[in-house]
Design a protein around this motif. Structure first.
Motif, mmCIF file in Angstrom:
data_model
loop_
_atom_site.group_PDB
_atom_site.id
_atom_site.type_symbol
_atom_site.label_atom_id
_atom_site.label_comp_id
_atom_site.label_asym_id
_atom_site.label_seq_id
_atom_site.Cartn_x
_atom_site.Cartn_y
_atom_site.Cartn_z
ATOM 1 N N ILE A 47 0.768 -1.059 0.062
ATOM 2 C CA ILE A 47 0.044 -0.045 -0.066
ATOM 3 C C ILE A 47 0.863 1.256 -0.154
ATOM 4 O O ILE A 47 0.524 2.239 -0.743
ATOM 5 N N SER A 48 2.200 1.196 0.592
ATOM 6 C CA SER A 48 2.926 2.389 0.678
ATOM 7 C C SER A 48 3.316 2.853 -0.690
ATOM 8 O O SER A 48 3.418 3.915 -1.042
ATOM 9 N N ALA A 49 3.734 1.737 -1.435
ATOM 10 C CA ALA A 49 4.287 2.004 -2.853
ATOM 11 C C ALA A 49 3.404 2.293 -3.707
ATOM 12 O O ALA A 49 3.522 3.276 -4.706
ATOM 13 N N GLN A 50 2.162 1.559 -3.441
ATOM 14 C CA GLN A 50 1.009 2.093 -4.503
ATOM 15 C C GLN A 50 0.465 3.435 -4.019
ATOM 16 O O GLN A 50 0.256 4.242 -5.094
ATOM 17 N N THR A 51 0.415 3.804 -3.000
ATOM 18 C CA THR A 51 0.088 5.522 -2.557
ATOM 19 C C THR A 51 0.767 6.180 -3.221
ATOM 20 O O THR A 51 0.583 7.353 -3.797
ATOM 21 N N THR A 76 -11.198 12.532 -3.173
ATOM 22 C CA THR A 76 -11.873 11.370 -2.991
ATOM 23 C C THR A 76 -10.828 9.928 -3.147
ATOM 24 O O THR A 76 -10.422 9.786 -4.141
ATOM 25 N N ILE A 77 -10.533 9.403 -1.621
ATOM 26 C CA ILE A 77 -9.872 8.179 -1.756
ATOM 27 C C ILE A 77 -10.804 6.955 -1.862
ATOM 28 O O ILE A 77 -11.653 6.775 -0.900
ATOM 29 N N PHE A 78 -10.594 5.813 -2.610
ATOM 30 C CA PHE A 78 -11.411 4.721 -2.628
ATOM 31 C C PHE A 78 -9.799 3.616 -2.253
ATOM 32 O O PHE A 78 -9.017 3.345 -2.769
ATOM 33 N N LEU A 79 -10.294 2.871 -0.910
ATOM 34 C CA LEU A 79 -9.660 1.914 -0.379
ATOM 35 C C LEU A 79 -10.211 0.487 -0.641
ATOM 36 O O LEU A 79 -11.198 0.575 -0.240
ATOM 37 N N ILE A 80 -9.511 -0.631 -0.645
ATOM 38 C CA ILE A 80 -10.084 -1.709 -0.722
ATOM 39 C C ILE A 80 -10.035 -2.257 0.731
ATOM 40 O O ILE A 80 -11.044 -3.024 1.063
ATOM 41 N N ASP A 81 -9.140 -1.761 1.472
ATOM 42 C CA ASP A 81 -9.185 -2.216 3.190
ATOM 43 C C ASP A 81 -8.736 -0.694 3.814
ATOM 44 O O ASP A 81 -7.772 -0.229 3.816
ATOM 45 N N PHE A 82 -9.914 -0.577 4.778
ATOM 46 C CA PHE A 82 -9.677 0.706 5.574
ATOM 47 C C PHE A 82 -8.403 0.190 6.654
ATOM 48 O O PHE A 82 -7.893 1.431 7.427
ATOM 49 N N ALA A 83 -7.883 -0.801 6.855
ATOM 50 C CA ALA A 83 -6.795 -1.204 7.579
ATOM 51 C C ALA A 83 -5.373 -0.307 7.054
ATOM 52 O O ALA A 83 -4.523 -0.183 7.610
ATOM 53 N N ASP A 84 -5.618 0.271 5.803
ATOM 54 C CA ASP A 84 -4.406 0.806 5.031
ATOM 55 C C ASP A 84 -4.482 2.308 5.274
ATOM 56 O O ASP A 84 -3.624 2.823 4.850
ATOM 57 N N GLN A 86 -4.186 4.479 7.653
ATOM 58 C CA GLN A 86 -2.986 5.185 8.463
ATOM 59 C C GLN A 86 -1.754 5.435 7.418
ATOM 60 O O GLN A 86 -1.455 6.576 7.471
ATOM 61 N N THR A 87 -1.433 4.172 6.809
ATOM 62 C CA THR A 87 -0.403 4.424 6.016
ATOM 63 C C THR A 87 -0.438 5.458 4.757
ATOM 64 O O THR A 87 0.054 6.229 4.409
ATOM 65 N N VAL A 88 -1.911 5.288 4.011
ATOM 66 C CA VAL A 88 -2.310 6.329 3.106
ATOM 67 C C VAL A 88 -2.289 7.455 3.707
ATOM 68 O O VAL A 88 -2.035 8.561 2.845
ATOM 69 N N SER A 115 -5.840 -3.112 -7.839
ATOM 70 C CA SER A 115 -5.181 -2.130 -7.198
ATOM 71 C C SER A 115 -5.881 -1.952 -5.767
ATOM 72 O O SER A 115 -6.999 -2.269 -5.690
ATOM 73 N N ARG A 116 -5.126 -1.390 -4.677
ATOM 74 C CA ARG A 116 -5.627 -1.378 -3.264
ATOM 75 C C ARG A 116 -6.106 0.082 -3.014
ATOM 76 O O ARG A 116 -6.779 0.321 -2.105
ATOM 77 N N ILE A 117 -5.780 0.999 -4.064
ATOM 78 C CA ILE A 117 -6.047 2.248 -3.778
ATOM 79 C C ILE A 117 -6.408 3.122 -5.257
ATOM 80 O O ILE A 117 -5.635 2.741 -6.239
ATOM 81 N N GLU A 118 -7.310 3.968 -4.952
ATOM 82 C CA GLU A 118 -7.476 5.052 -6.313
ATOM 83 C C GLU A 118 -7.907 6.351 -5.617
ATOM 84 O O GLU A 118 -8.453 6.415 -4.621
ATOM 85 N N ILE A 119 -7.346 7.367 -6.131
ATOM 86 C CA ILE A 119 -7.614 8.551 -5.744
ATOM 87 C C ILE A 119 -7.881 9.572 -6.704
ATOM 88 O O ILE A 119 -7.292 9.552 -7.870
ATOM 89 N N GLU A 120 -9.017 10.395 -6.641
ATOM 90 C CA GLU A 120 -9.473 11.343 -7.540
ATOM 91 C C GLU A 120 -9.471 12.686 -7.097
ATOM 92 O O GLU A 120 -9.530 12.875 -5.819
#
Length: 139
Positions: A47-51, A76-84, A86-88, A115-120
Motif C-alpha cells: 500500500i505504501s508504494a501504491q499510494t 476522494t480516496i477509494f480503499l479496498i481495506d480501511f486497515a490501510d 493510516q499508511t495512506v 489496485s488497493r487504492i484509487e484517488i481522484e
C-alpha cells in the motif's frame, strides 16, 4: 468550454475517459491507480508504494495543466481495506502540508487491475480567484 488534459507522465486512460478535463478554472481529474506510466502495470502489492505512485501520477496530471497540489480543493480516496488508512493518510498528508483539501474516503469491494487504492481530485486555478481560510465567527 472544456479542455482535455493528457500527459505521458501519468498512466494512459484504460477506458473511455480522459486523465483530466478542465472547465474554466476547475480541473476534474480522473481517479488514479498505482500504475507505472511506462509499463502500465501496478507498481507493487504494498500500500505504501501504491499510494506514492498514485500521488506521483496525480502530480503529473496537475503539472500538465499548470497546477500543483496546492490547487487541489477536493479529493476522494477509494480503499479496498480501511486497515490501510493510516499508511495512506501519512503519505497523502505529506503532499498537503497547509490548507489541505476537503476529502472523502470510502472502502470499496474492488478497484481496476487489482489496485488497493484509487484517488481522484478536483483542483482550481488560484489565479482565477482568491484563496483564503474561512472560520466560524458565529461565536
Amino acid at each position: 468550454m472544456k479542455t482535455i488534459i493528457s500527459t505521458s507522465e501519468a498512466p494512459a486512460a484504460i477506458g473511455p475517459y480522459s486523465q483530466a478535463v478542465r472547465v474554466g478554472s476547475t480541473l476534474f481529474c480522473a481517479g488514479q491507480i498505482p500504475l507505472d506510466p511506462k509499463t502500465g502495470e501496478i507498481v507493487s502489492p504494498e500500500i505504501s508504494a501504491q499510494t506514492k505512485q498514485v500521488m506521483q501520477n496525480i502530480g503529473a496530471v496537475l503539472r500538465s495543466a499548470g497546477l500543483s497540489f496546492g490547487n487541489v480543493v477536493k479529493t476522494t480516496i477509494f480503499l479496498i481495506d480501511f486497515a490501510d488508512f493510516q499508511t495512506v493518510n501519512e503519505i497523502y498528508g505529506s503532499h498537503f502540508k497547509s490548507e489541505p483539501p476537503a476529502r472523502s474516503t470510502v472502502q470499496v469491494a474492488a478497484l481496476p487491475k487489482g489496485s488497493r487504492i484509487e484517488i481522484e481530485v478536483i483542483a482550481v486555478d488560484g489565479a482565477a480567484g482568491s484563496a483564503g481560510v474561512a472560520s466560524d465567527t458565529s461565536g
